[in-house]
Structure formats: structure tokens, C-alpha cells
Design a protein around this motif. Sequence first.
Motif, PDB file in Angstrom:
ATOM      1  N   LEU A  40       0.831  -1.209   0.000  1.00  0.00           N
ATOM      2  CA  LEU A  40       0.000   0.000   0.000  1.00  0.00           C
ATOM      3  C   LEU A  40       0.866   1.260   0.000  1.00  0.00           C
ATOM      4  O   LEU A  40       0.612   2.190  -0.761  1.00  0.00           O
ATOM      5  N   ARG A  41       1.897   1.289   0.827  1.00  0.00           N
ATOM      6  CA  ARG A  41       2.795   2.452   0.874  1.00  0.00           C
ATOM      7  C   ARG A  41       3.436   2.706  -0.485  1.00  0.00           C
ATOM      8  O   ARG A  41       3.563   3.849  -0.914  1.00  0.00           O
ATOM      9  N   LYS A  42       3.831   1.635  -1.157  1.00  0.00           N
ATOM     10  CA  LYS A  42       4.469   1.771  -2.472  1.00  0.00           C
ATOM     11  C   LYS A  42       3.508   2.406  -3.476  1.00  0.00           C
ATOM     12  O   LYS A  42       3.868   3.333  -4.205  1.00  0.00           O
ATOM     13  N   LYS A  43       2.266   1.923  -3.501  1.00  0.00           N
ATOM     14  CA  LYS A  43       1.262   2.484  -4.416  1.00  0.00           C
ATOM     15  C   LYS A  43       0.997   3.959  -4.113  1.00  0.00           C
ATOM     16  O   LYS A  43       0.877   4.773  -5.024  1.00  0.00           O
ATOM     17  N   LEU A  44       0.898   4.290  -2.834  1.00  0.00           N
ATOM     18  CA  LEU A  44       0.614   5.668  -2.440  1.00  0.00           C
ATOM     19  C   LEU A  44       1.804   6.586  -2.719  1.00  0.00           C
ATOM     20  O   LEU A  44       1.623   7.744  -3.102  1.00  0.00           O
ATOM     21  N   ARG A  45       3.016   6.077  -2.544  1.00  0.00           N
ATOM     22  CA  ARG A  45       4.210   6.881  -2.814  1.00  0.00           C
ATOM     23  C   ARG A  45       4.264   7.295  -4.280  1.00  0.00           C
ATOM     24  O   ARG A  45       4.705   8.389  -4.614  1.00  0.00           O
ATOM     25  N   GLU A  46       3.783   6.432  -5.174  1.00  0.00           N
ATOM     26  CA  GLU A  46       3.749   6.746  -6.604  1.00  0.00           C
ATOM     27  C   GLU A  46       2.843   7.937  -6.896  1.00  0.00           C
ATOM     28  O   GLU A  46       2.993   8.608  -7.905  1.00  0.00           O
ATOM     29  N   GLU A  47       1.882   8.194  -6.024  1.00  0.00           N
ATOM     30  CA  GLU A  47       0.955   9.327  -6.179  1.00  0.00           C
ATOM     31  C   GLU A  47       1.349  10.507  -5.286  1.00  0.00           C
ATOM     32  O   GLU A  47       0.507  11.356  -4.985  1.00  0.00           O
ATOM     33  N   PHE A  98      -7.631  -1.075  -2.565  1.00  0.00           N
ATOM     34  CA  PHE A  98      -6.921  -1.865  -1.560  1.00  0.00           C
ATOM     35  C   PHE A  98      -7.909  -2.433  -0.533  1.00  0.00           C
ATOM     36  O   PHE A  98      -7.754  -3.561  -0.081  1.00  0.00           O
ATOM     37  N   ALA A  99      -8.920  -1.657  -0.181  1.00  0.00           N
ATOM     38  CA  ALA A  99      -9.938  -2.123   0.775  1.00  0.00           C
ATOM     39  C   ALA A  99     -10.745  -3.274   0.184  1.00  0.00           C
ATOM     40  O   ALA A  99     -11.144  -4.193   0.907  1.00  0.00           O
ATOM     41  N   LYS A 100     -10.992  -3.244  -1.139  1.00  0.00           N
ATOM     42  CA  LYS A 100     -11.718  -4.348  -1.784  1.00  0.00           C
ATOM     43  C   LYS A 100     -10.888  -5.620  -1.778  1.00  0.00           C
ATOM     44  O   LYS A 100     -11.418  -6.711  -1.593  1.00  0.00           O
ATOM     45  N   GLU A 101      -9.571  -5.476  -1.969  1.00  0.00           N
ATOM     46  CA  GLU A 101      -8.677  -6.634  -2.022  1.00  0.00           C
ATOM     47  C   GLU A 101      -8.370  -7.187  -0.630  1.00  0.00           C
ATOM     48  O   GLU A 101      -8.131  -8.369  -0.475  1.00  0.00           O
ATOM     49  N   ALA A 106      -9.729  -0.834   6.147  1.00  0.00           N
ATOM     50  CA  ALA A 106     -10.947  -0.030   6.034  1.00  0.00           C
ATOM     51  C   ALA A 106     -10.608   1.446   5.869  1.00  0.00           C
ATOM     52  O   ALA A 106      -9.731   1.965   6.557  1.00  0.00           O
ATOM     53  N   VAL A 107     -11.304   2.087   4.957  1.00  0.00           N
ATOM     54  CA  VAL A 107     -11.213   3.536   4.828  1.00  0.00           C
ATOM     55  C   VAL A 107     -12.326   4.097   5.700  1.00  0.00           C
ATOM     56  O   VAL A 107     -13.496   3.827   5.470  1.00  0.00           O
ATOM     57  N   ARG A 108     -11.954   4.847   6.718  1.00  0.00           N
ATOM     58  CA  ARG A 108     -12.942   5.345   7.676  1.00  0.00           C
ATOM     59  C   ARG A 108     -13.526   6.697   7.284  1.00  0.00           C
ATOM     60  O   ARG A 108     -14.640   7.028   7.658  1.00  0.00           O
TER      61      ARG A 108
END
Length: 177
Positions: A40-47, A98-101, A106-108
Motif C-alpha cells: 500500500l505504501r508503495k502504491k501511495l508513494r507513486e501518487e 486496496f480495501a476491496k482486495e 478499512a477507509v474510515r
Amino acid sequence: MLKRAEKEKLVADLRERFGTAQAVFVTGIEGLTVAQMSELRKKLREENTHYQVVKNTLLRLASKETPVEPLTNYIEGATAVAIAYEDPVAVAKILTEFAKENKKFAVRGGVLSGKGISAEEVASLATLPTKEVLLAQMLSVLQGPPAKFVRLMSGILQKFLFALEAIKEKKAQAEAA
């Protein structure tokens, strides 16, 4: 355990990050593995997004009297924040996918432009096109009228030339007869 000076530094760092963020999303991370968090961190770092696990009390202190203060409504349990500096829509898409996978993730909720948004609103934000797509759509809309004007003007000129050609042919026939 963090020492008091480290906690104060962390709070100050978060406050600074909140000041430059376009959006901040609060996520629940209970039950996630280190590998999942790294992915998740890797995907977010790309953005260009900072993702950090933060103690709830420190997060409340950091957000107090800042534009992202409404996120305190979503703080409970093991919490991490995604601080989006550029495109909140792209970050919302990554988090909802990511929450679906990963059912334990959970996204709160979050804060977008100083207003609190629920998990449902984050999910609907994720359905929007990205910033680049929206800009391309807007550009095509802006290009439409000038392009139509150019076609219209060239059509008038073309009809004028056809009329001149017809007059020339008529005169040539009249002279020949």
C-alpha cells in the motif's frame, strides 16, 4: 515507546504536512501484514502521498486547530493516515481498491478541502476521473467552439470560391456562344 521530544516532533511534522495537503484520509489497519502495508505504501508513494501509522492521541493533537480537524471523527482503533499532496481522487482510488482486495483494511473517512468526508464519500470520490482525465475533457470542451468557428469560416470561403468559379464558367460559356 516514544519519548516526549519525539512525540512533539511527530506532532509538529504532521501539522506541517496537514498544512500542505490537499486531502487526508483516515484508514483502519488492524490485522494487516507488513507485506500488505508495504504494498500500500508503495502504491501511495507513486501518487506523492505520505502514509503513516499514528497513535490516535498524537493524531488528534496534530490535527487540532488545523484545516484537517474534522478527521478526528474517524479516529478509532489502529489508525493510519494518507496525506495526499496532489491528486486526492487517485489516492481515494488506491485506498478503495486496496480495501476491496483486503477485507481487514478499512477507509474510515477523511478531509477534503477542509471538509470532513465519510467512507461512502471517499468511495464516490474514487469513481471520479483522475485530474489528468478531467483536464483533457475540459480542454476538448474548450477546443470545440474555436474549431467549429474555423470550419464555419472555411465553409463560407469555400462557397464564395465555388460561386466565383460558377460565374467564371458562365462568362466563358457566354463568350463561346
